[in-house]
Structure formats: C-alpha cells, structure tokens
Design a protein around this motif. Structure first.
Motif, short mmCIF file in Angstrom:
data_model
loop_
_atom_site.label_atom_id
_atom_site.label_comp_id
_atom_site.label_asym_id
_atom_site.label_seq_id
_atom_site.Cartn_x
_atom_site.Cartn_y
_atom_site.Cartn_z
N VAL A 210 13.81 -0.34 -4.96
CA VAL A 210 12.45 0.55 -4.54
C VAL A 210 11.45 -0.06 -4.99
CG1 VAL A 210 11.46 2.87 -5.15
CG2 VAL A 210 13.92 2.55 -5.29
N VAL A 211 10.24 -0.21 -3.96
CA VAL A 211 9.11 -0.86 -4.26
C VAL A 211 8.00 0.09 -4.40
CG1 VAL A 211 7.56 -2.81 -3.78
CG2 VAL A 211 10.02 -2.65 -2.93
N PRO A 212 7.20 -0.01 -5.58
CA PRO A 212 6.14 0.91 -5.70
C PRO A 212 4.98 0.54 -4.91
CG PRO A 212 6.40 -0.51 -7.88
CD PRO A 212 7.48 -0.82 -6.85
N ARG A 213 3.99 1.53 -5.01
CA ARG A 213 2.78 0.88 -4.27
C ARG A 213 2.04 0.05 -5.18
NH1 ARG A 213 -0.28 5.91 -3.03
NH2 ARG A 213 -0.03 5.58 -0.91
N ALA A 214 1.10 -0.87 -4.68
CA ALA A 214 0.22 -1.73 -5.36
C ALA A 214 -0.97 -1.11 -5.54
CB ALA A 214 0.44 -3.33 -5.10
N GLU B 138 0.84 -1.06 -0.06
CA GLU B 138 0.03 0.04 -0.06
C GLU B 138 0.94 1.37 -0.12
OE1 GLU B 138 -3.20 -2.27 2.73
OE2 GLU B 138 -1.59 -1.27 3.70
N ALA B 139 1.99 0.97 0.55
CA ALA B 139 3.05 2.40 0.74
C ALA B 139 4.10 2.51 -0.26
CB ALA B 139 3.35 2.49 2.30
N GLY B 140 4.61 1.18 -0.73
CA GLY B 140 5.76 1.10 -1.43
C GLY B 140 6.93 1.22 -0.38
N ILE C 15 -21.70 0.30 1.27
CA ILE C 15 -21.25 1.21 2.51
C ILE C 15 -21.26 2.46 1.94
CG2 ILE C 15 -19.23 1.95 3.91
CD1 ILE C 15 -18.83 -1.06 4.46
N TYR C 16 -21.63 3.43 2.53
CA TYR C 16 -21.74 4.73 1.94
C TYR C 16 -21.02 6.09 2.83
CZ TYR C 16 -25.41 2.35 -0.34
OH TYR C 16 -25.96 1.36 -0.96
N GLU C 17 -19.54 5.90 2.40
CA GLU C 17 -18.67 7.10 3.00
C GLU C 17 -18.10 7.70 2.13
OE1 GLU C 17 -16.20 4.83 5.75
OE2 GLU C 17 -17.87 4.00 7.21
N SER C 18 -17.36 8.88 2.15
CA SER C 18 -16.74 9.76 1.53
C SER C 18 -14.98 9.03 1.62
CB SER C 18 -16.56 10.98 2.00
OG SER C 18 -16.14 11.20 3.15
N GLU C 19 -14.88 8.21 2.61
CA GLU C 19 -13.47 7.64 2.77
C GLU C 19 -13.57 6.24 2.35
OE1 GLU C 19 -10.66 9.55 3.95
OE2 GLU C 19 -11.83 11.33 3.84
N ILE C 20 -12.37 5.60 1.89
CA ILE C 20 -12.24 4.19 1.76
C ILE C 20 -12.47 3.61 3.11
CG2 ILE C 20 -10.79 2.34 0.85
CD1 ILE C 20 -9.58 4.30 -0.93
N PRO C 21 -13.23 2.71 3.32
CA PRO C 21 -13.31 1.87 4.36
C PRO C 21 -12.20 1.29 4.75
CG PRO C 21 -15.31 1.35 2.65
CD PRO C 21 -14.22 1.93 2.18
N GLY C 22 -11.82 1.40 5.90
CA GLY C 22 -10.44 0.62 6.37
C GLY C 22 -8.98 1.26 5.58
N GLY C 23 -9.40 2.64 5.16
CA GLY C 23 -8.41 3.25 4.71
C GLY C 23 -7.35 3.86 5.55
N GLU C 24 -7.58 3.87 6.88
CA GLU C 24 -6.94 4.78 7.88
C GLU C 24 -5.25 4.54 7.69
OE1 GLU C 24 -9.71 3.36 8.28
OE2 GLU C 24 -10.97 5.14 8.88
N PRO C 25 -4.69 3.19 7.58
CA PRO C 25 -3.35 3.12 7.68
C PRO C 25 -2.84 4.27 6.77
CG PRO C 25 -4.36 0.92 7.50
CD PRO C 25 -5.47 2.06 7.19
N ARG C 26 -1.31 4.57 7.47
CA ARG C 26 -0.72 5.45 6.65
C ARG C 26 0.76 4.85 6.60
NH1 ARG C 26 -3.06 11.05 9.41
NH2 ARG C 26 -5.23 10.15 8.85
N PRO C 27 1.73 5.26 5.61
CA PRO C 27 3.05 4.71 5.64
C PRO C 27 3.54 5.11 6.81
CG PRO C 27 2.65 5.94 3.77
CD PRO C 27 1.31 6.08 4.62
N GLY C 28 4.45 4.23 7.27
CA GLY C 28 5.62 4.33 8.78
C GLY C 28 5.86 5.67 8.98
N TRP C 29 6.48 6.32 7.68
CA TRP C 29 7.20 7.23 7.64
C TRP C 29 6.23 8.49 8.08
CZ3 TRP C 29 7.11 4.78 3.10
CH2 TRP C 29 6.28 5.27 2.06
N GLN C 30 4.96 8.50 7.54
CA GLN C 30 4.05 9.50 7.43
C GLN C 30 3.39 9.55 9.05
OE1 GLN C 30 3.53 11.82 5.39
NE2 GLN C 30 1.64 12.85 6.08
N ALA C 31 3.15 8.42 9.32
CA ALA C 31 2.67 8.31 10.59
C ALA C 31 3.76 8.98 11.67
CB ALA C 31 2.23 7.05 11.20
N LEU C 32 4.89 8.53 11.68
CA LEU C 32 5.99 9.05 12.26
C LEU C 32 5.97 10.52 12.37
CD1 LEU C 32 8.69 6.30 12.21
CD2 LEU C 32 7.55 7.02 14.26
#
Ligand SMILES: Cc1cc2nc3c(=O)[nH]c(=O)nc-3n(C[C@H](O)[C@H](O)[C@H](O)COP(=O)(O)O)c2cc1C
Ligand code: SF4
Ligand code: FES
Lengths: 167, 424, 836
Positions: free
Chosen positions: C620-624, C606-608, C643-660
C-alpha cells in the motif's frame, strides 16, 4: 564482465604486447602481474601514460580505474612524464642526519629545477623518496633504481657529468 | 680487540661478490634440505623450529614454527610461502645484505619452510629499490632449479616447490602481512584485519605463511647444527641465534653486523660500528627501525634481544639501530620520521590518515619556534589514540613521538620557551 | 545466543551480531561512518569505538568489528572511548570544509550530526585544508571531493556490492581520492545510491541540487512502479512537487538500495507538459463538465447500440483500486473488458505465473540473495528489473552460481554462465539442464504426472554437442546446490515458459532441494491485473470490434495504446472509427492527445494506491502530497505565487478510481476515500484471492503475499513439448525480439529529464554470424523494413547472443510500432545497410 571490449590502442610495440600477453596467459591469476605489466610498459616509455593505463587494463581485463587505483598508490609508478634519469633523493631519518638536505639543494641548483620537476632537456627528474634501505651508505640517492652513496657534492657532480655524457 | 663471534647467516659474505651455489654448498648449503626431505615429517620440522625459539625477524618476533603450525592439517591446497623482502622500515637493510651475500641460504630456507606447511608455491615479495637483489634472486632460483633443489619432486622426495620473485611498486605498508597479500593479488595494498588469518585464508583464499628474509635464512642452520647449538649462539638466556644488526647514523662505521642475539647495545656501537665520531656523544637511538621508541642513554648497555627490550618497555623491532648524538635535534628527527609515516600511511583508517599529518603539523610548528604548551598533551593524547588504528602501522608511527615526550620533554619545552630550535 | 551488557543493560542477540548492532537493538546508536548494515563492517573510520570492560576483548575497540559474545561488558560512554571518538571527529574535520550552509547534504549529514554530538566544537588545527578537484559524474550524482571523510562506503558499494568498476579509490594516505578514472557518466545503474550512502556531501543528488533541505521536504514512504519488483522508496516533496526519491529499507524487497530508474523515474508526476485540465475535443473544460459530457455521450451510444458497444482498457501501471473499479464497472454495466494486457500471449504468461506462484515456491527478492544457484530462464535482469541483478550479485558474492538461458546479449555485473540459445530453444535448454541435474531416483514425493513430465523431456543429444557440454557443466553445479532458485521472465519467453519454470522448481524440490521460484512480470501491477483480468475476450477482439464497427466507445485508463501496441497505424485508424474515445491519464501521451474527452487522473504520489509485485506482494502506498501544479511552475519563481483562487491551481486530477466512479454514476459521488474503501471491500467478489488480505491499515510494513487460488494452468503440462515442434523461423530470416532496456524503454521513466540524458543510442543487436552473412559490421546503420514501413537503427554486433534473431529495444526514439503480427520475422532482404 569484460571491461574494455572494443578499445584498441596502437601504442604498445607488438613484441612487448605479445610477450606480456603470453606471460599473462601463463599464470593462474593475471591480476598478480599488474605491477609487472605497469613496470614493463613504463620501462618502455619512461612513464605510465593514460593510454598505457588503458593498455594495462585491457591486457589484464580490468577497468582503467582499477589500474589507476594501483598506479597512483605506488611510489615507483610515474603517471606523469619524467626525464631519462629519475633521481630519487632519500629524505628519511638517517639521510637526514647525514645531510640529505645539502645533497638535495645541490641537485636543485645544479639542475635548475625543484623537487618534482624535470629538466628542460628531458634528462633529469628530481623526486623525494622514503628510506631506500641504504642507510649504511647515506646520504644516498637512487638513479633509475640504482643506488649512489655516500654522496658529497663533488661525487654528485661526477655522477651527473657521466650521465650527461651518456645522453 | 673486537670480540669475534661465529658468523652464520653472513658466513659466506665477501666484500665484492655474491656467494655462488658451489660456495654455498661447500659451506654445507642444501644439506639441511636433503636431511629434512629424508628424515623429517613436516610436523617434526615445525617442532624443531619451535624448540629452537626461532622468532620472526621482520619486527613482530612471532615464533616461526608456530606460524607453520597454524596451517590446519586439513587446510586446502595450493598453499603459499611468502618471503617478505620488502624491508622498508627506515634504517633497515639487513635483508638486502643477506641476499647480496648468500642468496641460496634464503632459497633453501624457503624450500624447507614450504615443506613445513606443505606449500609448493613460494613468492619473494621485494621492494623496487632492491632491483639488483631481485635480479640476483631470479638468477639463483634458476640455478637452484637446474641443480634440482626446486621444481618437481625435489631430490627425489615428494615435496615440490616453485619460487617466483614479485616486485613491489614501492610502499612501506606493503611490508605488513595482509597488505602484502593484497598487493600480491593485484589489489590496493590496504591491510586487512584477521580473522581470517593468512595461514587460514591468505593468497587467493589459500593458506599462506609469510616470513621475513632473515627468519627464513636461519632455518637451514637450525636443521644442520641442532637446536642446542642454535640456542647457544645467543648470549642471553632466553634468546636464540644470531641477529643481523644494521647500524647507521652517528657512528664511524655504519653497516650490517651479524652478532649474537642479546649482545649489548654499547658493544655494538663502540666495538662493531666503530664508535661515535669525535665530539659526538650518545643521546639516543632508535633500536629497531623507525617504528620503535627512542632508547635514551639509561639503556645504553641493554642486551639487544626481544625479551630484555620488552622488559623495559621497548622493542627490538628489526634490529636497525639509528644512533643520534647530543647535537642532533630530536624534535626535528621526530618530525622527519613523522613525515615518513604520514607520507606512507595507506589512508585506510582515520587516526593514521589524518592523525599523522596533524602530529606532523604540531612537530613542525615546534621545530619552527611556533610551539605552544598545549601541543605536548595533544601529542601525548594522539600518540595514545593512534594505537586504536586499524593496523600496526600507526602504533609504530607514534613510537618516536611518544618516546620523544616521555624521555625528552625538556628538549621539546626548550623549543617552546626559546621560540626556536635550540640546535640551530 | 550470546548475552552481553551494554551501558548497564543486558541484551541477548543472535550469534554473529556485531556489538554496534546489539547496541542498536537497545536503542543506543553508536556513531559510525564506514559501517553500513547493507555493506557490512570494515573498521576503517574508527568512530564506533567503545570500551570493552569485561569479556574476551579489553579496552577501546571498534564495535563494528567485534561479534557480541557471552560475558561482554561494554561501555559506550567511557571517558577514554568518548575522548577517542572526539579525536576521530576532529581528525575528520581537519580537512572538511566549514560550509554547511551551502552544502546540499546539510541537514541530513552524518558528519554534521557527529560533529555536534561528538563534542568537537572548536577547531584547534592550525594547518591548511586539503583540496581536491571534483569530477563530472553524469546527470545523477554531483561530486564534491573536498567533503570526503574517506569512509570507503562509496567504493565498496560501487565495486563490491554492485560489481561495477568505474568508480573507486585512487592515491594514498591523506591524498586518497574517490572517483572515476576520468570525468564521465557513472556506468552503474545503481549509482544514485551513492547519494544515499555517502555520510557527507561528496555525492549528492544532482537533479534536486539546491532545491531544499531535508527538513523542508514532506517525506513519505512510497514504492517504485517502474518495474514489477516494487522497491521501497521515500518520496521527498516540496511545493506540490516530488523533487527527490531515495531508497527506503525493506527487509523483503529491495534491502537498502534501489536502481536509478526507480530513483529518477518519478519526474512524470511534475512534468510541465502533464495535462492537468479536463478536455473535451481539445478544449479545456471543468472536470464536472467533462464528466457530464462523457456520461451523456456514453448514454447515447449505449442507447443506440447496447452496452457492449463500449470497451475498457487499463494497464499495469494503474493501482489495484483503479483496475478493480474498472472491472466492477464493466461487470455491472455490461461493457467489454477490461483488458489490462494488449497481447493475449502476455496475458496468459502473467496468468500462469501468478497462478503457479505457490507459497511453497515463491521467494522474495531478498531471499534470492541467499540462493546458491540461480537459473534464469528468459530474462535480462539489468535491463528488465535492475534490482534483480543486484540481488543476484549478492548471491554470487556469497558463492552462489548463476546461469542465464536467454537469447539476448545479457550482461551482468558478475560472472555467470550464459546459454545464449534461440528463443525457441529456451524451454528445451532449461528442461535439459534440470533433467541432467535431477536424479529421479532420489525424488521422494513426486506425483505421477511429474514423473511423466520428467520422462517426456527429450534426450540431451537433441541439442548441439557444444550446448550439451555447457548444459552438463551447469547441471553439475545445479546438482550440487541446496537452495536453487529459478528466475523466469515473461518478456521474450514462450507462452508455456512460466508454467514450465514452476514445474522445474517442483522437480528440484522433489529431490530435496529448497528450491524457489521468482518471476518477472511486465509491469508494476501486472500481478493484480492478472487476478482481475477476465477470461473471455481479448484486446485484439476488441480492436477488431472497433474496426468492424460493433464497438463505438473506448475508455482508456492510464494506458497509452499508441506507445504499447505493436501496430500504431492500425491503432490510429481504429481511433478514427471510434465515436467516443475517453482517456483517463496523468501523462501527456500520444493517446491522450487523441481523446475526445480527457479526464486527468492523479499519480501515485498524489493518490496513493495499492500495487502487487511480481512476487504477489501487496503493498500500500500512501499519498505524498495533494494534486496541484508545482509552485515553481505556477509562479515562475515569484513568492508568494500570485494566483488568487479558492482551489489549488492544477488540482483537478482525481484518482483513477474516483474519476471512474463519477463517470458512471448519475448522483454526486462520495469522496475518494469512501469510494476507495468501497472498491477495496468488494475485492474478494472480483477474485477470492483477495479474501485473505486484512484491512489496509493492518498490513505489515513489507506488505503481504496474495496468492491466486486458481490453478489456471495445471502442473506438469506437456504443452511446451508440442510447442517445440512449431516451425522454426522461415529461411533466411531473423526473428524480431522486442526488449526493454534499463533506460529509455520503460513508459513512465521516459518522462524523466535526467534519465533521458542516460539514454543510449537506439541500436539493434545481431549475432556476428547473421551480421556477416548480411555484410554488416558493428555500428553500421541499417534500415529494417517492417510491415508498416521502415525504421533506421544502428547495428551492434555481438557474439554472446543467439543467432537468428534481431534484438530490438522498445526505445523511446525508435518507432518500432510498425508490426502487423507477432512473432515477427524479418527476411534478409528487408535489412539494408545505409551508406553514408
Ligand atoms: C607497517 C608495517 C610494515 C612492515 N614491514 C615489514 C617489512 O618490510 N619486512 C618484514 O619482514 N616485515 C615487515 N613487517 C612485519 C610483518 O607484518 C610480519 O610481521 C613479518 O614480515 C612476518 O615475518 P617474520 O615472522 O619472519 O618476522 C611490517 C609490519 C608493519 C605493521
Ligand atoms: S593504521 Fe590505518 S591508515 Fe595507517 S597504514 Fe594501518 S590501516 Fe592504513
Ligand atoms: S563504523 Fe566501526 S570503524 Fe567505522
């Protein structure tokens, strides 16, 4: 790699096993003996059972699959039970010209089985075979690798009677 | 009166038993071996065999001496001599007759051949149907060894040799050189295209010379009697030696006959094989086993030798002559032959594995009266394409099919027109 | 270099190139089934026929079997050749089922392509089709023999290429059958490749069966992070889920194939249990809220105790970006760490490996295939890095000799010398071997320390006479070799071993051998971790800090301490003492469940991200695909998912570097790409080794090597000799050697359902002498008393391993984390047979 390290089969008579093992130990390339070993065990039991395949594999440090690759290639290795007398009826061109079909029909009706089958008393199995190299004696058959020919239905009856008598 | 010809390979043949070592020796046996070991370099031997024009009797007619010569001088050891006693070509049984007549002739031939390649290990590869021959050979090899013809330092020379008998599990393809080597090594007997050639890397990666029983049996006689004598045995100009012809099918006296190379087909059938049965007329024969082309009546007088046959687009093959008469349906015969080849194909390459059952299917339909016009070009086309198979099996397998259409297209068409087999 | 003409175009190719390859260089792809560049030519299928018009061959011939030669004129479009090929297809189709719509190969089927392009469209054959029985081949590969076109690729790959012998060819002629002797799971850990190489649908990928067509998938290049080799893969994603992974060709790394751990190790990413929601004290909260709370808590902590009350730990499975971000944070914030290794000795081993891997010594995995001698020091290739075993097999097939010095019962799919010495003897044995093989007199430019090093190696007589004999035999082969390569593991060896291996490689080079060096490291990004690891402080010190109360906050990035640390009880107690445990991860680990604050991170797919292999190869691995719960899980199969939401369900995870980055910065953070670039731009400040790498998008396909500019361990150190004097194990005790297995020990593949089905029973291995003196026989159940309690396992008794040790897998189902300190010795009394 050692394939079947832990498998031990009790079926092979100790004497045969030892003599095979000794023979194998004597040669530079044990694998060259695989057909001989298969024949030796087949001669003992009539056919090459699953256990026997594993036995051969173990003796020669091959995988059972590698043995099966060969066992199923050759005409004279029987992977299914056969009768005491395996009758191979030559159906190649010279025997065809000389009427193997009537020999085959005669055998089928006499024994009451189809090609590929074994009589219920376990005495006879009928199998087709390619030219056996006795075209000068066609139509010819092999019974336990011994040749008979040229054949007529009468001669066949006689042969079968003799074998029956021997049991 | 039947002409009598010198008997060389079958000189000690008796109706009811096998020639013993003594009998073989009385007829001059093992003199050639002694002579070679004393007076020949291995290269001399190669040269003699080349000059004598000893051509392989297994079907391919490759010069035996040349084969020895292709073993490089500095090739590694051990080297092997393999005797091809597989003899699974339908109609062929000469090797069996030879072994049953005079096994030591083969043994001596192998030992000398071994000398010519500096090979000390001999293997006789034999089909399981010839169990009795295998036993004879095992017994006689032991006897030869006891007499000092085999083993270490034969007759005091520095040539040594051991011979073992290897029983096949039984398959036609095992007769093909490279398939046979694979079989001997306990592998699946698929052929293997050179390079490397067996004489370079054969058994266990070592130089290996593989020759037919009949080829090997010729060797002692060439040494003993000389090149000229050998060449003069043949009635043809280019030919040499005698040939074991196996005659079967529609003849009165089927059997194996030793005749000069180049003797006419008509003579073989009419004189030696007792002619054809009353009411039978010659239609065709397969002149050299199942993998040769039908030889129609127009070639009835042909000289049975490699060159004359080749000149008219045919092959002498193994010299196994199967005679068909005018009452025999050649579509049915070809169906039977194709059945054989389809059953025996090793399954390695596509044209042979799938093409032969296809051809068989077409022939079966023709024979059963379901034939169609378009089958004929398909059969022709496939016969042609099967020459692009992996080994020589498939080209051989299509020889009857192709020649059926070439020479007997009318007979095929009759099947289609009558919607049945006209011979039934 | 021969020059030839193919379809009117001239091309020059290296000698030995087959015509089929030469044509390919011109962009002409001649049909093929049996030919595979990885397996070579055998000429079985006959579909590569072309017409040779001029040159040494004439007429219709197989282009895969003929070497390109000067003066050849070849036509691929010649009528006769085209007609022949058409027949070949027709022959193959005689028996092939006409059921492409239900066949899982449909859409990426070579036969399908050839049938269409070869011009065989109408069935003429009137006969019946042949049918076969299919076999059960285990959880990875589906068998459908009716589809077989007998190209022999599978059996050749399986037996010749991988060296396993439970799949092959049976029967003859048109009845030829490819499969196993009997139904059963394929034994080769490379079996999954069958699905890739089979040109039709005989072997298909079982876990992804009936999921989609090739063209339905988002196919992206990726790499495998289930060991340190970094093999290339293609990830096939659909509906926010990776469903299949295949091998991707790499010239330098894995060639055409990958192992089954790599192929099926990806299921963690779409695991249903995967935590996708941020958590505070176990309660689901929004990502931003979790970040806010974490920041607040960290702030309070630092205010009361200072920045060094916070420590950070990451792992070898984090991307370079994440590892580097954490490092940067620790540097700027004054937090402790980061630690990437839990074991100081391991940290040192990796450090010396990465620093000693000079460019003159380092070889790639593919280069290993052309070694004529491979000396393995302390590694068990099939179990640690399966593709290494496959590369070694290729070397062996080409005549290379192989020797393995390792105490474990190493098993490899080819013949090799196994010197099964005790862990203590590994260094000595390797040194004796090299010394025996190397003639110092022949050494050209060897520096003085090298000579002293050589001379310091003890005499051969110091070891048992049987070992002397073995060493002498192997040394002879090493001596005769021209291109020897030393493979050195890091898992079970002593701390000095990696440096010693490098020194030996130098010795070999000094005697005019083209010697190479190849390390195995513990994890996918160990190399990168060792470039970033700080010199001061160790994880153990941090742990002690937690225990004595000086460290109150711990940030764990993609690191499962309760799995990896050898003393789980101690770890759990330490967790209890913590005021704040922040976990960032993408798996539902035990540790994750203990977090006060949990931040879900995205996976490689998800992050590459960037990973550096054991060879120092930066890839270097690109995101799939984007983060999000797979649609199959969200909707339970309903279309469209309701499911009617504006966000992707379960889409919260962020790349480790971003979360940090968000965790430590008050102001709103730029997007993840910008964050990523900034961390990559600052890499060379973290380690000058990174200065040489170009911009990410300029990296070659196969990545590029980075080498450590540091000389952390000097050449030709004699430390290993002092280590020899270390006391042997206490009397009547066995050293516990913790090891990895192909399946069931590696962290990420533990989340893979199909691989779980391949797990072997957790057994410990013991030498037959030890078993005898303990009264044990094979398959006995024993309890082994460790420092924190007992564990139960069955015993496997072996002859081909060192005495005096117990080999214990870090098996998923074996609670081995009961050890106070390593190395650990178990006394005889502590091993008890369980009577049943
Ligand atoms: C399919 C096939 C089957 C063959 N079978 C035999 C055989 O049974 N006996 C034999 O001598 N040669 C056989 N050959 C010919 C051999 O390949 C080889 O040419 C011969 O044995 C060489 O010996 P020679 O030079 O003495 O003839 C066969 C060839 C093919 C292609
Ligand atoms: S032509 Fe092909 S399938 Fe037939 S026997 Fe030769 S290699 Fe085997
Ligand atoms: S690709 Fe050339 S024969 Fe199969």
């Amino acid at each position: 790699m050692d394939h079947n390290e832990d498998v031990i089969h009790p079926m092979l008579p100790a004497k045969l096993r030892t003599s095979l093992a000794e023979h194998i130990a004597r040669v530079d390339h044990p694998r060259e003996l695989v057909v001989d070993v298969m024949f030796a065990i087949q001669d003992q039991f009539g056919f090459l059972s699953d256990e026997a395949v594993e036995e051969v594999a173990q003796l020669l440090n091959m995988s059972p699959l590698e043995v099966e690759e060969l066992a199923t290639f050759y005409t004279f290795i029987y992977r299914e039970p056969v009768g005491k007398y395996v009758i191979h009826v030559c159906d190649s061109v010279v025997c065809w010209m000389d009427g193997y079909e009537s020999i085959q029909d005669h055998l089928r009706s006499k024994l009451g089985i189809e090609m590929g089958e074994t009589t219920s008393d376990g005495l006879f199995t009928l199998l087709p075979v390619c030219c056996i190299g006795y075209c000068d004696r066609s139509p010819a058959i092999l019974i336990n690798k011994e040749v008979y020919g040229p054949l007529t239905p009468e001669k066949l009856d006689e042969i079968l009677e003799n074998l029956r008598a021997q049991g | 009166m039947a002409p009598t010809y010198p008997q060389v390979l079958l000189q000690n043949r008796k109706p009811d038993r096998i020639a013993t070592l003594e009998e073989y020796q009385q007829s001059g046996g093992y003199q050639a071996l002694a002579d070679v070991l004393q007076n020949y370099s291995y290269k001399d031997l190669q040269e003699v065999l080349i000059d004598a024009v000893l051509l392989g009797r297994g079907g391919a007619a490759f010069p035996a001496g040349m084969k020895l010569r292709t073993v490089a001088e500095d090739a590694p050891f051990p080297r092997y001599i393999v005797c091809n006693a597989d003899e699974m070509e339908p109609g062929t049984f000469k090797d069996r007759v030879l072994i049953h007549a005079d096994p030591h002739m083969l043994i001596e031939g192998m030992i000398i051949d071994g000398y010519g390649a500096k090979a000390e290990q001999g293997i006789i590869f034999i089909r399981p149907e010839y169990e009795s021959a295998a036993r004879i050979l095992e017994r006689e090899i032991k006897i030869a060894k006891e007499a000092g013809f085999l083993g270490k330092n034969i007759l005091g020379s520095d040539h040594s040799m051991e011979i073992v008998v290897h029983r096949s599990g039984g398959r036609y393809i095992c007769g093909e050189v490279t398939a046979q080597l694979n079989a001997l090594m306990g592998k699946r007997p698929n052929p293997q295209q050179p390079p490397p050639y067996p004489t370079e890397k054969g058994l266990w990666g070592m130089p290996t010379v593989l020759q037919n029983v009949e080829t090997l049996a010729n060797i002692p006689h060439i040494i003993r009697n000389g090149i000229e004598w050998y060449k003069n045995l043949a009635v043809t100009e280019t030919g040499a030696g005698t040939k074991l012809f196996c005659v079967s099918g529609k003849v009165n006296k089927p059997g194996c006959f030793e005749l000069p190379m180049g003797v006419r087909l008509s003579e073989i059938i009419e004189v030696h094989a007792g002619g054809m049965p009353v009411g039978s007329e010659y239609k065709a024969c397969l002149p050299g086993g199942a993998s040769t082309r039908y030889l129609p009546k127009e070639f009835y007088d042909i000289e049975m030798d490699f060159d004359p046959m080749r000149e008219v687009g045919h092959r002498l093959g193994t010299g196994a002559i199967m005679v068909f008469d005018q009452k025999t349906c050649l579509v049915a015969a070809t169906l039977n032959l194709t059945e054989f080849f389809a059953r025996e194909s090793c399954g390695w390459c596509t044209p042979c594995r799938e093409g032969l059952p296809y051809i068989r299917d077409l022939l079966l339909r023709l024979e059963e009266g379901e034939g169609r016009e378009e089958f004929i070009p398909m059969l022709q086309q496939m016969s042609k394409h099967l020459w692009s198979s992996y080994c020589a099996f498939a080209p051989g397998a299509t020889s009857p099919v192709e020649s059926l259409i070439t020479y007997f297209e009318d007979e095929v068409r009759e099947h289609i027109a009558q919607k049945r087999c006209p011979f039934k | 270099m021969p020059k030839l003409i193919i379809d009117d175009r001239e091309i020059e190719v290296p000698a030995g190139t087959k015509v089929i390859e030469a044509a390919e260089r011109l962009g002409i792809k001649i049909p093929r089934f049996c030919y595979h560049p990885g397996l070579g030519s055998v000429g079985a299928c006959r579909v590569c026929a072309v017409k040779f018009l001029e040159g040494p061959f004439k007429g219709v011939q197989m282009s895969c079997m003929i070497d390109a030669k000067d003066g050849m004129v070849v036509s691929t479009t010649d009528e006769e050749a085209v007609n022949f090929r058409q027949y070949v297809i027709e022959w193959l189709m005689l028996n092939h089922p006409h059921d492409c719509p239900v066949c899982d190969e449909g859409g990426h089927c070579l036969l399908q392509d050839m049938t269409v392009s070869g011009g065989h469209g109408i069935r003429r054959y009137l006969g019946l089709k042949r049918t076969y029985h299919d076999q059960y081949l285990g959880p990875l590969v589906q068998h459908e023999m009716n589809r077989c076109i007998h190209c022999y690729r599978c059996s050749r790959f399986y037996q010749e290429f991988t060296g396993y012998h439970d799949l092959g060819v049976m029967q003859i002629g048109s009845r030829t059958f490819f499969g196993r002797y009997q139904d059963g799971t394929l034994e080769s850990p490379f079996a999954g490749n069958l699905s890739d190489i089979c040109p039709t649908g005989v072997y298909t990928d079982k876990p992804s069966r009936f999921f989609g067509r090739r063209w339905d998938y988002q196919r992206s290049p990726s790499i495998c992070i289930n060991c340190s080799l970094g093999c290339h893969t293609v990830a096939s994603g659909r509906y926010r889920e990776v469903v299949r992974q295949e091998a991707r060709y790499s010239e330098a790394v894995n060639g055409y194939f990958i192992c089954d751990r790599g192929r099926y190790g990806f299921f963690y990413t779409s695991n249903e249990e995967r935590p996708r929601q941020a958590l505070v004290d176990g309660k689901e909260v929004s990502y931003d809220q979790a970040i806010r709370e974490a920041r607040e808590k960290l702030g309070e902590l630092i205010k009361s105790t200072g920045p060094d009350a916070v420590a950070c730990v990451s792992s070898e499975r984090s991307s370079l970006e994440t590892q580097a971000m954490l490092k940067k944070i620790c540097q700027t914030k004054g937090w402790q760490g980061p630690h990437y290794f839990l074991d100081e000795s391991m940290a040192q081993k990796v450090k010396s490996a990465s620093s000693r891997l000079e460019s003159g010594l380092a070889v790639s995995l593919r280069e290993l295939e052309s070694a004529d001698f491979i000396l393995v020091i302390g590694a068990d290739p099939v179990n640690e890095a399966p593709m290494l075993a496959l590369a070694m097999r290729q070397a062996q097939r080409r005549g290379g000799k192989i020797a393995v010095i390792d105490p474990r019962p190493v098993s490899l799919p080819f013949e090799f010398h196994h010197l099964n010495v005790t862990p203590n003897e590994v260094n000595l044995c390797a040194s004796l071997l090299v010394k025996t093989a190397v003639d110092l007199g022949a050494a050209t430019d060897l520096e003085q320390p090298g000579i002293e090093f050589y001379q310091a190696i003890p005499k051969l007589e110091t070891v048992s006479s049987s070992l002397q004999e073995q060493i002498a035999k192997v040394a002879q082969e090493l001596k005769e070799s021209k291109r020897p390569i030393i493979v050195c593991g890091t898992e079970t060896v002593r701390q000095t071993t990696p440096a010693l291996a490098a020194d030996h490689a130098l010795l070999l080079q000094a005697t005019n051998k083209q010697a190479g060096l190849f390390y195995l490291l513990p994890g996918a990004n160990s190399f990168s971790a060792s470039l970033l690891a700080s010199e001061d402080g160790s994880f153990l010190e941090t742990l002690e800090g937690i225990e004595n109360g000086t460290i109150k906050g711990l940030i764990l990035v993609e690191r499962d301490l309760l799995l990896h640390f050898h003393d789980r009880q101690r770890m759990e107690l330490a967790f209890e003492k913590l005021e704040l445990l922040v976990v960032l991860d993408y798996v539902n680990s035990r540790t994750q469940q203990r977090a006060h604050i949990f931040l879900p991170t995205s996976t490689l797919y998800e992050a590459g991200g960037i990973f550096i292999t054991q060879e120092g190869r930066l890839q270097v691995v690109p995101r799939a695909h984007l983060s999000g719960t797979p649609i199959a899980q969200v909707s339970g199969g309903n279309h469209p998912p309701r499911i009617y939401e504006s966000e992707i369900p379960g889409g919260e995870p962020r790349p480790g570097w971003q979360a940090l980055a968000e965790l430590v910065h008050e102001e709103p953070q730029p997007d993840e790409n910008t964050t990523r670039s900034s961390v990559l731009n600052g890499l060379s400040e973290l380690n000058p080794a990174f200065a040489t790498i170009p911009a990410i998008d300029e990296l070659p396909e196969d990545g590029m090597r980075v080498s450590s500019p540091e000389e952390s361990s000097p050449r030709f150190s004699l430390d290993w000799i002092h280590e020899l004097e270390r006391k042997e194990s206490p009397d009547k005790s066995l050293e516990l050697v913790l090891v990895n297995w192909t399946f069931s020990t590696e962290e990420l593949s533990q989340y893979s359902p199909p691989l779980m089905k391949l797990e072997k029973e957790a057994a410990v291995f013991m030498h037959v002498d030890d078993a005898t003196s303990l009264g044990l026989s094979d398959s006995d159940k024993v309890t082994i008393l460790l420092d924190r309690g007992a564990l139960e396992a069955s015993v496997s008794v072996k002859e081909n391993m060192a005495p005096g040790i117990i080999v214990m897998p870090r098996h998923r189902l074996l609670e081995w984390q009961k050890i106070e300190t390593l190395p650990k010795f178990v006394s005889h009394e502590e091993i008890k047979k369980v009577s049943v």
